[in-house]
Write an enzyme that holds these catalytic residues in place. Structure first.
Site, PDB file in Angstrom:
ATOM      1  N   SER A 134       5.919   9.022  -2.520  1.00  0.00           N
ATOM      2  CA  SER A 134       7.271   9.398  -1.286  1.00  0.00           C
ATOM      3  C   SER A 134       8.298   9.515  -1.683  1.00  0.00           C
ATOM      4  O   SER A 134       8.284   9.075  -2.413  1.00  0.00           O
ATOM      5  CB  SER A 134       6.199   8.241  -0.043  1.00  0.00           C
ATOM      6  OG  SER A 134       5.207   8.651  -0.049  1.00  0.00           O
ATOM      7  N   GLU A 249     -10.720   7.852  -1.316  1.00  0.00           N
ATOM      8  CA  GLU A 249      -9.755   6.961  -0.696  1.00  0.00           C
ATOM      9  C   GLU A 249     -10.431   7.341   0.900  1.00  0.00           C
ATOM     10  O   GLU A 249     -10.166   5.867   1.598  1.00  0.00           O
ATOM     11  CB  GLU A 249      -8.540   7.443  -1.221  1.00  0.00           C
ATOM     12  CG  GLU A 249      -7.272   6.140  -0.974  1.00  0.00           C
ATOM     13  CD  GLU A 249      -5.956   7.452  -0.994  1.00  0.00           C
ATOM     14  OE1 GLU A 249      -5.827   8.984  -0.825  1.00  0.00           O
ATOM     15  OE2 GLU A 249      -5.137   6.024  -0.629  1.00  0.00           O
TER      16      GLU A 249
HETATM   17  C1  LIG Z   1       1.554  -0.317   3.080  1.00  0.00           C
HETATM   18  C2  LIG Z   1       1.993   1.257   2.461  1.00  0.00           C
HETATM   19  C3  LIG Z   1       1.953   1.401   1.120  1.00  0.00           C
HETATM   20  C4  LIG Z   1       2.392   2.463   0.972  1.00  0.00           C
HETATM   21  N1  LIG Z   1       2.560   2.805  -0.633  1.00  0.00           N
HETATM   22  C5  LIG Z   1       2.701   4.071  -1.828  1.00  0.00           C
HETATM   23  C6  LIG Z   1       3.033   4.041  -2.598  1.00  0.00           C
HETATM   24  O1  LIG Z   1       2.211   3.371  -3.653  1.00  0.00           O
HETATM   25  N2  LIG Z   1       3.966   5.211  -3.337  1.00  0.00           N
HETATM   26  C7  LIG Z   1       3.572   5.848  -2.458  1.00  0.00           C
HETATM   27  O2  LIG Z   1       4.449   7.020  -3.070  1.00  0.00           O
HETATM   28  N3  LIG Z   1       3.993   5.713  -1.050  1.00  0.00           N
HETATM   29  C8  LIG Z   1       3.330   5.067  -0.266  1.00  0.00           C
HETATM   30  N4  LIG Z   1       3.330   5.113   0.899  1.00  0.00           N
HETATM   31  C9  LIG Z   1       4.350   6.064   1.984  1.00  0.00           C
HETATM   32  C10 LIG Z   1       2.973   6.560   2.761  1.00  0.00           C
HETATM   33  O3  LIG Z   1       2.517   7.374   1.947  1.00  0.00           O
HETATM   34  C11 LIG Z   1       3.974   7.096   3.585  1.00  0.00           C
HETATM   35  O4  LIG Z   1       4.587   6.023   4.594  1.00  0.00           O
HETATM   36  C12 LIG Z   1       2.563   7.930   4.861  1.00  0.00           C
HETATM   37  O5  LIG Z   1       2.779   8.933   3.951  1.00  0.00           O
HETATM   38  C13 LIG Z   1       3.869   8.560   5.866  1.00  0.00           C
HETATM   39  O6  LIG Z   1       5.243   9.091   5.653  1.00  0.00           O
HETATM   40  P1  LIG Z   1       6.797   8.725   6.335  1.00  0.00           P
HETATM   41  O7  LIG Z   1       6.788   7.217   6.082  1.00  0.00           O
HETATM   42  O8  LIG Z   1       7.484   9.987   5.265  1.00  0.00           O
HETATM   43  O9  LIG Z   1       6.721   9.305   7.487  1.00  0.00           O
HETATM   44  P2  LIG Z   1       6.664  10.506   7.876  1.00  0.00           P
HETATM   45  O10 LIG Z   1       5.394  11.885   7.564  1.00  0.00           O
HETATM   46  O11 LIG Z   1       8.551  10.825   8.213  1.00  0.00           O
HETATM   47  O12 LIG Z   1       6.167  10.296   9.325  1.00  0.00           O
HETATM   48  C14 LIG Z   1       6.385   9.756  10.552  1.00  0.00           C
HETATM   49  C15 LIG Z   1       5.923   9.976  12.012  1.00  0.00           C
HETATM   50  O13 LIG Z   1       5.622  11.855  12.468  1.00  0.00           O
HETATM   51  C16 LIG Z   1       4.461  11.078  12.351  1.00  0.00           C
HETATM   52  N5  LIG Z   1       3.818  12.847  11.752  1.00  0.00           N
HETATM   53  C17 LIG Z   1       4.613  13.048  10.425  1.00  0.00           C
HETATM   54  N6  LIG Z   1       4.151  14.585  10.598  1.00  0.00           N
HETATM   55  C18 LIG Z   1       3.601  15.246  11.581  1.00  0.00           C
HETATM   56  C19 LIG Z   1       2.590  16.545  12.354  1.00  0.00           C
HETATM   57  N7  LIG Z   1       2.018  17.893  10.870  1.00  0.00           N
HETATM   58  N8  LIG Z   1       1.393  15.954  12.995  1.00  0.00           N
HETATM   59  C20 LIG Z   1       1.549  14.942  13.572  1.00  0.00           C
HETATM   60  N9  LIG Z   1       2.779  14.098  13.597  1.00  0.00           N
HETATM   61  C21 LIG Z   1       3.238  13.928  12.179  1.00  0.00           C
HETATM   62  C22 LIG Z   1       3.622  10.905  11.739  1.00  0.00           C
HETATM   63  O14 LIG Z   1       1.813  10.435  11.579  1.00  0.00           O
HETATM   64  C23 LIG Z   1       3.907   9.046  11.850  1.00  0.00           C
HETATM   65  O15 LIG Z   1       4.132   8.941  12.769  1.00  0.00           O
HETATM   66  C24 LIG Z   1       2.979   4.181   1.323  1.00  0.00           C
HETATM   67  C25 LIG Z   1       3.223   3.649   2.703  1.00  0.00           C
HETATM   68  C26 LIG Z   1       2.431   2.361   3.517  1.00  0.00           C
HETATM   69  C27 LIG Z   1       2.763   1.758   4.982  1.00  0.00           C
END
Ligand SMILES: Cc1cc2nc3c(=O)[nH]c(=O)nc-3n(C[C@H](O)[C@H](O)[C@H](O)COP(=O)(O)OP(=O)(O)OC[C@H]3O[C@@H](n4cnc5c(N)ncnc54)[C@H](O)[C@@H]3O)c2cc1C
Length: 389
Positions: A134, A249
């Site tokens: 991410s 997963e």
């Molecule tokens: C406990 C935890 C551990 C994690 N560990 C890791 C890790 O070790 N390494 C790593 O790389 N990442 C990690 N992550 C990150 C995780 O992969 C991301 O948080 C996740 O992919 C969502 O991305 P974002 O936070 O940027 O949210 P965004 O993608 O910005 O999303 C924000 C909101 O918009 C919604 N949204 C986005 N796009 C769409 C769409 N096309 N249609 C409908 N709704 C949409 C999402 O569902 C969400 O509600 C972790 C996250 C958590 C919570």
């Protein structure tokens, strides 16, 4: 340097499910450190290392890896029994990115040299990995990632930023998705790169979460030089490799055990609060219990597919949605009945099993990690219901 040592364990796949379950239960009860049972948060390496090393010595660290590479070689159904028994006993997750993410990827796509170097170091606990996928503007839309790696002779120069790297302060290695071709279609210019965390130019900053826990990190790369041999698989093919490994997963994240554990704690809390027999609570509890039974039945149908050696269809995304949202509804109910205890960061009366706020906070990120629930719903809409993308 460690060498790959094939497993000398019995072939557990030939055991009956009941025999194997009893063996896991016995091993856990005799060996799991009592002080880290049912931890209220994700443990750091300093806390979970003793258990990691117990598993390592037993040869049980890597259930899915082939036996000839030091794993248990378990089939998916036996792996699920192992997970169920660990969860039943309250076994904490270790720093497992090397075990469940990187190891399987190297086994499938790594060179012989990479396997020889990295797999034994995971098994011995020498290399502790974190995941750098991410970025601040690339989460759900991960393929838009911008951290780039530019080839300079036999070295890649990496610049950019990763975020939400779980337990990044514990790790001495990070696996990255990096952009190696800015001109290709966004999914096609991404590669998979292995980077030692002590390389000059890397800055790791802890992120403290709502639970006051430094579980996450952001990692900055400023002209970080990485040998070109640390690319796994073909250059620009990192995206499809990373995606190919998501199947297990999805079922792992849909296991009903988190909700089952929380429901048992809800019943315990209701007893403690003296409201277990109140009709309004009993009604809510019955609804949650029936939803849990539905989830277990659905989970069972996917496990049965795995037992028959079939792949997982896209509707496995349902499991992750149902499990995470049920877990949240159960912990919402805990807050409703917990009275003033619901506001405590610490467990009630020093009892880890009575910790409404702790479980409530643990349930929050489940709808985000592993692909958010909105993204899982998109997958179902597109790949199961045939709706337009
Ligand atoms: C406990 C935890 C551990 C994690 N560990 C890791 C890790 O070790 N390494 C790593 O790389 N990442 C990690 N992550 C990150 C995780 O992969 C991301 O948080 C996740 O992919 C969502 O991305 P974002 O936070 O940027 O949210 P965004 O993608 O910005 O999303 C924000 C909101 O918009 C919604 N949204 C986005 N796009 C769409 C769409 N096309 N249609 C409908 N709704 C949409 C999402 O569902 C969400 O509600 C972790 C996250 C958590 C919570």
């Amino acid at each position: 340097m460690n060498a790959i040592t094939p497993s000398t364990l019995p072939d557990y796949n030939s055991w009956s499910d009941d025999e194997f379950r009893a063996e896991v239960r016995r091993f856990v009860e005799q060996n799991y450190p009592a002080e880290i049972r049912n931890p209220p948060k994700r443990l750091h390496w300093s806390e979970n290392k003793p258990w990691y090393m117990i598993l390592s010595r037993k040869g049980w660290l890597c259930p899915s890896w082939p036996r000839e590479l030091g794993g248990m070689g378990l089939d998916p159904a036996k792996q699920i029994i192992l997970i169920e028994e660990y969860e039943r006993y309250g076994v904490a997750r270790t720093n497992d990115h090397g075990i469940i993410m990187l190891g399987p990827l190297l086994i499938r796509y790594g060179t012989e040299e990479q396997k020889q170097k990295f797999l034994p170091a995971i098994l011995s606990g020498e290399h502790v990995w974190c995941q750098g996928y991410s970025e601040p503007n690339s989460g759900s839309d991960l393929a838009s990632l911008r951290t780039e790696a530019v080839l300079d002779g036999d070295t890649y120069i990496v610049n950019g930023q990763k975020t939400w790297c779980t337990l990044g302060t514990d790790a001495n290695w990070i696996f990255l998705l990096v952009r190696t071709d800015k001109n290709a279609k966004k999914q096609e210019g991404i590669s998979f790169l292995l980077v030692p965390m002590d390389t000059p130019g890397i800055t790791v900053r802890p992120i403290v979460n709502i639970d006051r826990h430094d579980e996450f990190t952001e990692v900055f790369f400023d002209n970080v030089r990485v040998p070109a041999g640390n690319i796994v698989g073909e250059v620009n093919k990192g995206w499809s490799m990373a995606k190919a490994l998501l199947g297990f997963e999805r079922i792992f994240l849909g296991s009903p055990k988190q909700s089952a554990y929380a429901l048992a704690r809800l019943a315990q809390l209701a007893d403690r609060m003296g409201i277990a027999e109140e009709p309004a609570f009993a009604d809510d509890f019955a609804r949650l219990r029936l939803d849990l039974e539905d989830l277990k039945a659905l989970y069972g149908t996917f496990v049965a597919r795995l037992k028959r050696g079939e792949g997982l269809p896209p509707d496995v995304s349902m499991l992750k949605i149902l499990q995470s949202e049920l877990f949240q509804r159960i912990t919402d109910t805990m807050l409703e009945i917990g009275g003033e205890n619901a506001g405590l960061f610490e467990p009630m009366e020093g009892n880890n099993e009575l910790h409404p706020a702790g479980l409530f906070i643990q349930a929050r990120p489940t709808t985000i990690y592993g692909g958010t629930n909105e993204i899982q719903r998109n997958i179902i809409a597109k790949n199961v219901l045939d709706m337009p993308g």
